[in-house]
Design a protein around this motif. Sequence first.
Motif, PDB file in Angstrom:
ATOM      1  N   ARG A 206      42.866  39.964  42.944  1.00  0.00           N
ATOM      2  CA  ARG A 206      42.367  38.949  42.007  1.00  0.00           C
ATOM      3  C   ARG A 206      43.051  39.142  40.655  1.00  0.00           C
ATOM      4  NH1 ARG A 206      36.067  39.274  41.660  1.00  0.00           N
ATOM      5  NH2 ARG A 206      36.362  41.490  42.155  1.00  0.00           N
TER       6      ARG A 206
ATOM      7  N   GLU B 105      47.413  32.406  39.401  1.00  0.00           N
ATOM      8  CA  GLU B 105      46.979  33.656  40.012  1.00  0.00           C
ATOM      9  C   GLU B 105      47.789  33.954  41.274  1.00  0.00           C
ATOM     10  OE1 GLU B 105      42.713  35.605  41.190  1.00  0.00           O
ATOM     11  OE2 GLU B 105      43.146  33.618  42.033  1.00  0.00           O
TER      12      GLU B 105
ATOM     13  N   ARG C  50      42.637  37.904  36.484  1.00  0.00           N
ATOM     14  CA  ARG C  50      41.879  37.197  35.444  1.00  0.00           C
ATOM     15  C   ARG C  50      42.760  37.075  34.203  1.00  0.00           C
ATOM     16  NH1 ARG C  50      35.688  37.985  33.225  1.00  0.00           N
ATOM     17  NH2 ARG C  50      35.954  36.717  31.350  1.00  0.00           N
TER      18      ARG C  50
ATOM     19  N   VAL D 122      42.451  44.711  40.911  1.00  0.00           N
ATOM     20  CA  VAL D 122      42.177  43.546  40.070  1.00  0.00           C
ATOM     21  C   VAL D 122      43.046  43.644  38.817  1.00  0.00           C
ATOM     22  CG1 VAL D 122      40.442  42.386  38.664  1.00  0.00           C
ATOM     23  CG2 VAL D 122      39.823  43.258  40.925  1.00  0.00           C
TER      24      VAL D 122
END
Length: 454
Positions: free
Chosen positions: A431, A412, A433, A402
Amino acid sequence: MHGPTVPLLASLTAGADSADALTVAGRPCSREELLGAARAVAARVAGAPCVAVQAEATLETVAAVVGGLLAGVPVVPLPPDAGPAERDHILRDSGAALVLGPGGDVPVDIRERADWTGPEADPAATALILYTSGTTGSPKGVEIPRAAVAAGLDGLAEAWQWSADDTLVHGLPLFHVHGLVLGVLGALRTGSRLVHTGRPTPEAYAAAGGSLYFGVPTVWSRVVRDPAAARALGTARLLVSGSAALPAPVFRDLEKLTGQRPVERYGMTETLITLSTRADGERRPGSVGLPLPGVRTRLAETENGIGELELCGPTLFTGYLGRPEATAAAHTADGWFRTGDIATVEPDGMHRIVGRASTDLIKSGGYRIGAGEVENALLDHPAVSEAAVVGVPHDDLGQEIVAYVVAEGVSERTLIDFVAGHLSVHKRPRRVRFLEALPRNAMGKPQKKLLPPM
């Protein structure tokens, strides 16, 4: 065993002097003036079990630290921004009998003089008690012997060809190894002129006219965002980065703007500096170089060339103050120090640190992946200014990769595909963020444990 032949403070009275041998936040003084003020401090604190110093960026802080060392009294630097709980813990845990500096028990005046004299303390005696960041509980006091400080500084002087002909410039805090041990005691031991800029701004670095510069990655990131300031450093002999990994794009920008590749080095509070690239050697992005004289390294539990770095040598700490169990746990059965950092060693002996074992070694889908490699790949994307990568528990993979990034105008999916195109596909983040900024400590290190949950 490799060790220093010259006592820690012997060089204070050696070599040429000048009215501006030391300048801190715009205030100059000579080495003779510093030594006079330090002797006045030594006369007051001699015989104390240890003393704390309010470690602001001032000449008085330098005089207080040197005074404690002259008296053979262990010195405990206090972060000036420490909250009441942290400050009370450090004072109570260290047993500091006196606090030197503003608001303390002993005032320090750079204009004061004393004729105090005393013998050089035993090289095995504790010079400094430096407190860890406390990420795994209350901060622990790290006992640094005088011989370790001398050995570490002499090793760096050799590696960096650091001499009395240099002018060292930095603006780092005076309660860490980087700013205090290297950045103050190093200048005093080598006889080089010191300019502490107060704050490590690009403008202050550019105006200082140094030959040797110290900075953490945050400082160098700001320097390369100010091309005029960066170009002004082109006349320097050496730019040194440490305390955290220098992103590869910043390394390349420094080279482009200053005409030279920065030197990267590796160390910890417990070990001082143990690895460095050399002034006259190859400097590769991401490489922290070769062991300093007397230092030996090895990798434990190596898999795919990655393992925890273990060290032994003359620069290591004595132990954690009052914590024999923690000291024992930090060492192997045969006496090597467990750094907790994950590293690789290239065929020519050059070392790379790829992260912390606790947060940066990611085991995903049967692979061992260093978070630092993925972070550098993300930082190669022009839209990304900051990146932190962690492993998050995953039912199928064990951990999934991540990424937390500070970026503009990018999706993303674009970043995931970008990393997959630069590294092996299994190293891509699953992922991403987006954040306004990464949480960092005073030395600019990302604090991954403070990242918000996905």
